[in-house]
Write a protein that holds these residues in place. Structure first.
Motif, short mmCIF file in Angstrom:
data_model
loop_
_atom_site.label_atom_id
_atom_site.label_comp_id
_atom_site.label_asym_id
_atom_site.label_seq_id
_atom_site.Cartn_x
_atom_site.Cartn_y
_atom_site.Cartn_z
N ILE A 199 0.86 -1.19 0.00
CA ILE A 199 0.00 0.00 0.00
C ILE A 199 0.90 1.23 0.00
CG2 ILE A 199 -1.70 1.36 1.30
CD1 ILE A 199 -2.76 -1.27 2.46
N VAL A 200 0.66 2.14 -0.94
CA VAL A 200 1.34 3.44 -0.99
C VAL A 200 0.27 4.49 -1.22
CG1 VAL A 200 3.10 4.86 -2.08
CG2 VAL A 200 3.41 2.37 -1.99
N GLU A 201 0.06 5.35 -0.25
CA GLU A 201 -0.98 6.37 -0.33
C GLU A 201 -0.34 7.74 -0.27
OE1 GLU A 201 -5.12 7.63 -0.49
OE2 GLU A 201 -4.08 5.74 -0.89
N PHE B 261 -2.00 14.36 -1.73
CA PHE B 261 -1.92 15.29 -2.84
C PHE B 261 -0.53 15.19 -3.46
CE2 PHE B 261 -5.51 16.73 -0.37
CZ PHE B 261 -6.44 17.06 -1.35
N ARG B 262 0.22 16.29 -3.56
CA ARG B 262 1.57 16.25 -4.12
C ARG B 262 2.61 16.62 -3.06
NH1 ARG B 262 1.79 16.69 -9.95
NH2 ARG B 262 -0.32 16.66 -10.81
N SER B 263 2.27 16.36 -1.82
CA SER B 263 3.15 16.73 -0.72
C SER B 263 4.24 15.68 -0.53
CB SER B 263 2.36 16.89 0.57
OG SER B 263 2.00 15.63 1.10
N ASN B 264 5.09 15.91 0.44
CA ASN B 264 6.19 15.00 0.75
C ASN B 264 5.79 13.90 1.72
OD1 ASN B 264 6.19 17.65 2.26
ND2 ASN B 264 7.34 16.39 3.70
N ILE B 265 4.50 13.83 2.07
CA ILE B 265 4.02 12.85 3.04
C ILE B 265 3.35 11.68 2.33
CG2 ILE B 265 2.49 12.48 5.00
CD1 ILE B 265 4.87 14.30 5.61
N LEU B 266 3.71 10.46 2.73
CA LEU B 266 3.08 9.26 2.22
C LEU B 266 2.74 8.33 3.37
CD1 LEU B 266 5.91 9.60 0.14
CD2 LEU B 266 4.27 8.34 -1.23
N ALA B 267 1.73 7.50 3.16
CA ALA B 267 1.44 6.39 4.08
C ALA B 267 1.87 5.10 3.38
CB ALA B 267 -0.05 6.34 4.40
N SER C 253 -4.03 -7.13 13.11
CA SER C 253 -4.37 -7.79 11.84
C SER C 253 -3.84 -6.96 10.68
CB SER C 253 -5.88 -7.99 11.72
OG SER C 253 -6.56 -6.74 11.76
N GLU C 254 -3.89 -7.54 9.52
CA GLU C 254 -3.34 -6.92 8.32
C GLU C 254 -4.12 -5.67 7.92
OE1 GLU C 254 -2.68 -8.24 3.65
OE2 GLU C 254 -2.55 -9.75 5.25
N VAL C 255 -3.41 -4.63 7.53
CA VAL C 255 -4.03 -3.40 7.05
C VAL C 255 -4.52 -3.61 5.62
CG1 VAL C 255 -3.64 -0.96 6.50
CG2 VAL C 255 -2.59 -1.97 8.54
N ARG C 256 -5.78 -3.29 5.38
CA ARG C 256 -6.37 -3.47 4.05
C ARG C 256 -6.28 -2.23 3.17
NH1 ARG C 256 -6.43 -8.84 3.33
NH2 ARG C 256 -7.54 -9.93 5.02
N ALA C 257 -6.28 -1.05 3.80
CA ALA C 257 -6.19 0.20 3.04
C ALA C 257 -5.85 1.33 3.98
CB ALA C 257 -7.51 0.49 2.30
N VAL C 258 -5.30 2.40 3.41
CA VAL C 258 -5.06 3.65 4.14
C VAL C 258 -5.54 4.78 3.25
CG1 VAL C 258 -3.37 5.14 5.27
CG2 VAL C 258 -3.01 2.65 5.24
N LYS C 259 -6.28 5.71 3.84
CA LYS C 259 -6.77 6.88 3.11
C LYS C 259 -6.34 8.14 3.87
CE LYS C 259 -8.87 4.27 0.16
NZ LYS C 259 -8.39 4.15 -1.24
N LEU C 260 -5.97 9.17 3.12
CA LEU C 260 -5.46 10.40 3.73
C LEU C 260 -6.28 11.61 3.30
CD1 LEU C 260 -1.59 9.97 3.26
CD2 LEU C 260 -2.98 9.31 5.23
N ARG C 261 -6.51 12.50 4.24
CA ARG C 261 -6.93 13.88 4.01
C ARG C 261 -5.87 14.77 4.65
NH1 ARG C 261 -12.41 16.01 3.79
NH2 ARG C 261 -11.68 17.46 5.38
N ARG C 262 -5.99 16.06 4.42
CA ARG C 262 -5.02 16.96 5.05
C ARG C 262 -5.18 17.00 6.56
NH1 ARG C 262 -2.38 19.69 1.07
NH2 ARG C 262 -3.47 20.03 -0.90
N ASP C 263 -6.35 16.59 7.05
CA ASP C 263 -6.58 16.63 8.49
C ASP C 263 -6.84 15.26 9.11
OD1 ASP C 263 -8.98 16.23 7.24
OD2 ASP C 263 -10.11 17.70 8.40
N VAL D 239 -7.30 4.32 8.63
CA VAL D 239 -6.71 2.99 8.46
C VAL D 239 -7.85 1.98 8.43
CG1 VAL D 239 -5.12 1.26 9.38
CG2 VAL D 239 -4.62 3.70 9.66
N VAL D 240 -7.86 1.14 7.39
CA VAL D 240 -8.94 0.19 7.18
C VAL D 240 -8.42 -1.23 7.45
CG1 VAL D 240 -10.67 -0.68 5.57
CG2 VAL D 240 -9.88 1.70 5.40
N LEU D 241 -9.02 -1.90 8.43
CA LEU D 241 -8.77 -3.32 8.68
C LEU D 241 -9.96 -4.11 8.13
CD1 LEU D 241 -7.44 -3.18 12.36
CD2 LEU D 241 -6.19 -2.79 10.22
N GLU D 242 -9.92 -5.42 8.23
CA GLU D 242 -10.99 -6.21 7.61
C GLU D 242 -12.34 -6.00 8.28
OE1 GLU D 242 -11.89 -10.62 5.82
OE2 GLU D 242 -9.87 -9.97 6.28
N HIS D 243 -12.36 -5.73 9.59
CA HIS D 243 -13.64 -5.57 10.28
C HIS D 243 -13.78 -4.23 11.00
CE1 HIS D 243 -15.03 -9.73 9.70
NE2 HIS D 243 -13.76 -10.07 9.83
#
Length: 408
Positions: A86-88, A91-97, A130-140, A144-148
Motif C-alpha cells: 500500500i502506498v498512499e 496530494f503532491r506533498s512530501n508525506i506518504l502512508a 491484523s493486516e491493514v487493508r487500506a489507508v486513506k489520507l486527508r489533510r486533516d 486505516v482500514v482493517l478487515e472488520h
C-alpha cells in the motif's frame, strides 16, 4: 484496543506543500528514473493521489511516484528489505502512508508508516493485530482500514477520533471527501449491500442500502455529497445523495457478472468512468449535480448543516439536472415494468477496450480525457467525444514497468 501509535514529533499537514525531492539518505535509496526494468520487479499496487494528477506504484523493491500530465516518473525509492503493498499519497506533498508487502522483512503488513520524504524519515506509525487493508489520507485525517474495523485519526497529533465497525471488508473499501469544507467518509456497513456514510462536520451518520449483493467498489465526489457504488454482481452502478440516501441515478455496465476495479467521478460531476475485469472502461453521462459546487454554498453548508439537510431531503431538484441523459437506452424502454429490467437501463455513453484479466484503475484527466493505469505496468490516456460518445481514442500509451502481471 487493537492498535498502537508512535510518533517522534507533531505532524503539521497544512505545511506539507512541497513536492517530492531526490537525493535523500536513510533506508531508501534514490535511483534515477528509468523505464527498463529487468530485475524482476513486481508491481504490488497502484493508487491515485487525491486530485488524480499523480499515481503511486508499490513494487517488490519499494515505491515510485508518477505524474500523469505530462506522463513521467517523478522519483522512486528502493528498499533492500522488500516492497510495499500500500502506498498512499497526500496530494503532491512530501508525506506518504506506506504499508509493507508480505515479503518485506522490515515493514510488516500490519503496520502503517507515515513517511516524510523531505526529511527522509518516519514521523509516525500505527501497529495493529491484523493486516491493514487500506489507508486513506486527508489533510486533516488518517484513516486505516482493517478487515472488520476502520480507525480515524487526527493528522496533527495522531490521536484516535473514531472507530467504525464494518462487515468483512477484505478489499479495504473506504473513500473520503477532499474539499476543506466537507468531511465525509463512506465505507461498508454492517449488512450486505449497505454503505455507511459519516458526515463528520455535521455529526451525522447515514446508512444506505445500495445493493442486494455485497459492495465491491465505491467512490465519493470531492465534496462528498454524491456516492457511486457497485456490487459484486458488477452489472449496475448507482449514484446516491449522501445527505438523505436517495438514489439519484442507475446505469448499467453490462448483463454478465463482472469484478468492478474502479469507479471515478469527474470533477465537474458530468461523467462517470468504470473499469472491470471484462476488459472495458465504460463512460457514463451523469444527470446529477451537486447543491454546493461553489465555495460560498459549501461554506454556508458547513455553518448551517440543518439547512442543508432539510433542503437536500425535501427536494431532489438541486441534484437532478434538467437535461436528459446522453446514455443510450433500449428502444423498448417505453415498456418499462413489463420487460426485464435491462431493457430500460441506461448503458454506457463511450467505451475503451483494454487487455482482459488485468486489473486497471481509471480516472479523469483534462479536456475530455480518461487516464487508465494497469497492474501490468501500463498507462493509457484516451479521449472521448462529449457529444457523440462511442469508442474512445487512445492518445498515449506508456509501459512504465515491465512486470509479469500480464493477462492470462
Amino acid at each position: 484496543m487493537s492498535s498502537t501509535v508512535s510518533t517522534s514529533r507533531g505532524i503539521h499537514p497544512q505545511a506539507m506543500v512541497g513536492s517530492f525531492e531526490s537525493g535523500i539518505s536513510g533506508p531508501f535509496s534514490s535511483i534515477e528514473p528509468e523505464f527498463n526494468d529487468n530485475d524482476g520487479t513486481e508491481l504490488l499496487c497502484v493508487s491515485w493521489n487525491q486530485d488524480y494528477g499523480c499515481f503511486a506504484a508499490g513494487t517488490s523493491h519499494g515505491f515510485r511516484i508518477y505524474n500523469c500530465d505530462p506522463f513521467k516518473e517523478t522519483f522512486r525509492r528502493n528498499l533492500k528489505s522488500g516492497g510495499f503493498g500500500i502506498v498512499e499519497m497526500l496530494f503532491r506533498s512530501n508525506i506518504l502512508a506506506l504499508v509493507g508487502g508480505k515479503a518485506n522483512s522490515q515493514y510488516p503488513p500490519n503496520k502503517v508508516i507515515i513517511w516524510d520524504d523531505h526529511q527522509s524519515r518516519c514521523i509516525g506509525e500505527f501497529s495493529f493485530r491484523s493486516e491493514v487493508r487500506a489507508v486513506k489520507l486527508r489533510r486533516d485525517r488518517i484513516v486505516v482500514v482493517l478487515e472488520h474495523k476502520i480507525y480515524v485519526y487526527n493528522f496533527m497529533d495522531l490521536k484516535l477520533l473514531h472507530q467504525i465497525e464494518t462487515l468483512a471488508n477484505p478489499r479495504g473499501l473506504c473513500c473520503l471527501s477532499h474539499n476543506l469544507n466537507t468531511s465525509v467518509l463512506a465505507c461498508s456497513g454492517l449488512r450486505r449491500g449497505q454503505v455507511r456514510v459519516e458526515h463528520f462536520g455535521l455529526n451525522m451518520t447515514k446508512l444506505i442500502n445500495a445493493h442486494d449483493s455485497q459492495i465491491a467498489c465505491l467512490n465519493l465526489t470531492m465534496d462528498g455529497l454524491l456516492l457511486a457504488t457497485a456490487s459484486t454482481k458488477g452489472t449496475l452502478i448507482r449514484i446516491f445523495n449522501t445527505m438523505d440516501g436517495t438514489r439519484l441515478q442507475e446505469v448499467r455496465r453490462g448483463v454478465d457478472k463482472a469484478d468492478i476495479y474502479s469507479i471515478a467521478l469527474s470533477p465537474n460531476v458530468q461523467w462517470l468512468a468504470v473499469s472491470s475485469d471484462k476488459g472495458t472502461v465504460h463512460l457514463f453521462s451523469l444527470r446529477v449535480r451537486v447543491v454546493g459546487e461553489d465555495s460560498s454554498t459549501c461554506s454556508s453548508a458547513a455553518q448551517s448543516p440543518a439547512v442543508v439537510h432539510q433542503n437536500s431531503s425535501s427536494s431532489l431538484d438541486p441534484f437532478i439536472s434538467p437535461s436528459t441523459s446522453a446514455n443510450p437506452s433500449s428502444s423498448l424502454s417505453f415498456m418499462k415494468g413489463m420487460l426485464p429490467k435491462y431493457f430500460s437501463s441506461e448503458w454506457s455513453f463511450a467505451q475503451f477496450h483494454i487487455p482482459e484479466y488485468t486489473e486497471f484503475i481509471a480516472s479523469f484527466g483534462s479536456q475530455n480525457t480518461v487516464v487508465i493505469v494497469g497492474m501490468n505496468g501500463s498507462f493509457y490516456r484516451c479521449s472521448f467525444d462529449p457529444v457523440n460518445g462511442r469508442e474512445m481514442l487512445q492518445q498515449e500509451y506508456v509501459r512504465f514497468l515491465k512486470t509479469d502481471n500480464r493477462p492470462k
